[in-house]
Design a protein around this motif. Sequence first.
Motif, PDB file in Angstrom:
ATOM      1  N   ALA A  68      43.119  39.568  31.867  1.00  0.00           N
ATOM      2  CA  ALA A  68      42.941  38.404  32.744  1.00  0.00           C
ATOM      3  C   ALA A  68      41.474  38.063  32.980  1.00  0.00           C
ATOM      4  O   ALA A  68      41.159  36.977  33.462  1.00  0.00           O
ATOM      5  CB  ALA A  68      43.631  38.661  34.088  1.00  0.00           C
ATOM      6  N   ARG A  98      34.196  36.171  40.418  1.00  0.00           N
ATOM      7  CA  ARG A  98      35.322  35.729  39.591  1.00  0.00           C
ATOM      8  C   ARG A  98      36.352  36.848  39.448  1.00  0.00           C
ATOM      9  O   ARG A  98      37.559  36.619  39.528  1.00  0.00           O
ATOM     10  CB  ARG A  98      34.801  35.300  38.211  1.00  0.00           C
ATOM     11  CG  ARG A  98      35.890  34.928  37.208  1.00  0.00           C
ATOM     12  CD  ARG A  98      36.654  33.702  37.627  1.00  0.00           C
ATOM     13  NE  ARG A  98      37.587  33.271  36.596  1.00  0.00           N
ATOM     14  CZ  ARG A  98      38.665  32.536  36.821  1.00  0.00           C
ATOM     15  NH1 ARG A  98      38.930  32.125  38.056  1.00  0.00           N
ATOM     16  NH2 ARG A  98      39.451  32.179  35.836  1.00  0.00           N
ATOM     17  N   CYS A  99      35.873  38.052  39.233  1.00  0.00           N
ATOM     18  CA  CYS A  99      36.754  39.219  39.116  1.00  0.00           C
ATOM     19  C   CYS A  99      37.554  39.416  40.405  1.00  0.00           C
ATOM     20  O   CYS A  99      38.766  39.656  40.361  1.00  0.00           O
ATOM     21  CB  CYS A  99      35.919  40.458  38.806  1.00  0.00           C
ATOM     22  SG  CYS A  99      36.801  42.018  38.934  1.00  0.00           S
ATOM     23  N   ILE A 129      40.336  36.852  40.763  1.00  0.00           N
ATOM     24  CA  ILE A 129      41.489  37.170  39.917  1.00  0.00           C
ATOM     25  C   ILE A 129      42.316  38.285  40.541  1.00  0.00           C
ATOM     26  O   ILE A 129      43.550  38.236  40.562  1.00  0.00           O
ATOM     27  CB  ILE A 129      41.020  37.555  38.499  1.00  0.00           C
ATOM     28  CG1 ILE A 129      40.443  36.328  37.793  1.00  0.00           C
ATOM     29  CG2 ILE A 129      42.151  38.160  37.687  1.00  0.00           C
ATOM     30  CD1 ILE A 129      39.724  36.644  36.498  1.00  0.00           C
TER      31      ILE A 129
END
Length: 313
Positions: free
Chosen positions: A19, A44-45, A48
């Motif tokens: 992902a 961003r990680c 997610i």
Amino acid sequence: MNPPPFLISFSSVEDFLKALPEEVHRLNAQELCAKGLPPVISTRCLSILFGYSSRFTGALYRRSEKYYRTFTIPKGKKQRIIHAPRVALKVIQKWFGFHLAEAVKFNECVYGFVKGRSAVDAASLHCGTDWVYSVDIADFFPSTLLHRVVTALLGLGYSQHGAELIAKLCCYNGGLAQGSPASPVLSNLVFRAVDIELVDVAKQFGINFTRYADDVVFSGKGEFPVEIKGIIRTAIESRGWKIAEAKEKLAMRPNRLKVHGLLVHGEKPRLTKGYRNRVRAYKHLLANKVIAPGDLARMMGHLAYAESVGIRD
């Protein structure tokens, strides 16, 4: 609030890695996961992982102070200021702090915020000694500064950006937040170098040493080695913390010896007479059902603590 699972809603590390948008993120995340460390690579990680929007996660990072509420609680005769994170930020801090504590092994001298260890265990190591010397670190969490948190996280294998991201999300105004669930484990992590130095001091003088959060305790048999006062102060204050002058204490027999509020004169830690009287009063109030609902949890906590020390009457 229970901590979220290690990978939140992902069923495997492989699914999580797929992902992630960039190869460099995948490699770094894989390395962290292999060590059991929470895979914090970028905003961003985190988006997610937690299902937050990238815009919201970025706002948490850039302006984290906005996501706290401030209030005071009594601390003896004074008031302690608490900066408590709001839910979205608290979830991240709870997740990170819990899983970091699971992954990192702390020195045997550390008893605060370490799974399977308690203040009673720490006090047990000082039983039967002739003297107890203790110091408190002033404003332990707020004085554990952001740049020191970054350095400690880099030492675990986090990238520069990942370490800065975690530190920013877990600090308030440049230091660990007093109300953050991640502050206990991060303070232990930053303090590791001091723990190692103080363990060496204890070995050199043949004495006992434990630390429970900001409470640093030494004890031993025979004469008190006066020279350790300066050595301990230097070890702590040379790394940016300060000793609370009013809480530096040396107790020697035949005076009573206390560690973390427990008497350590005999073979096992014991509650003080005042605390035993308080416990008896609480039991009387419980038996007569005259406790206000708002006080019940606090009283049950005191009774559970007394039980853990071994008081049942």
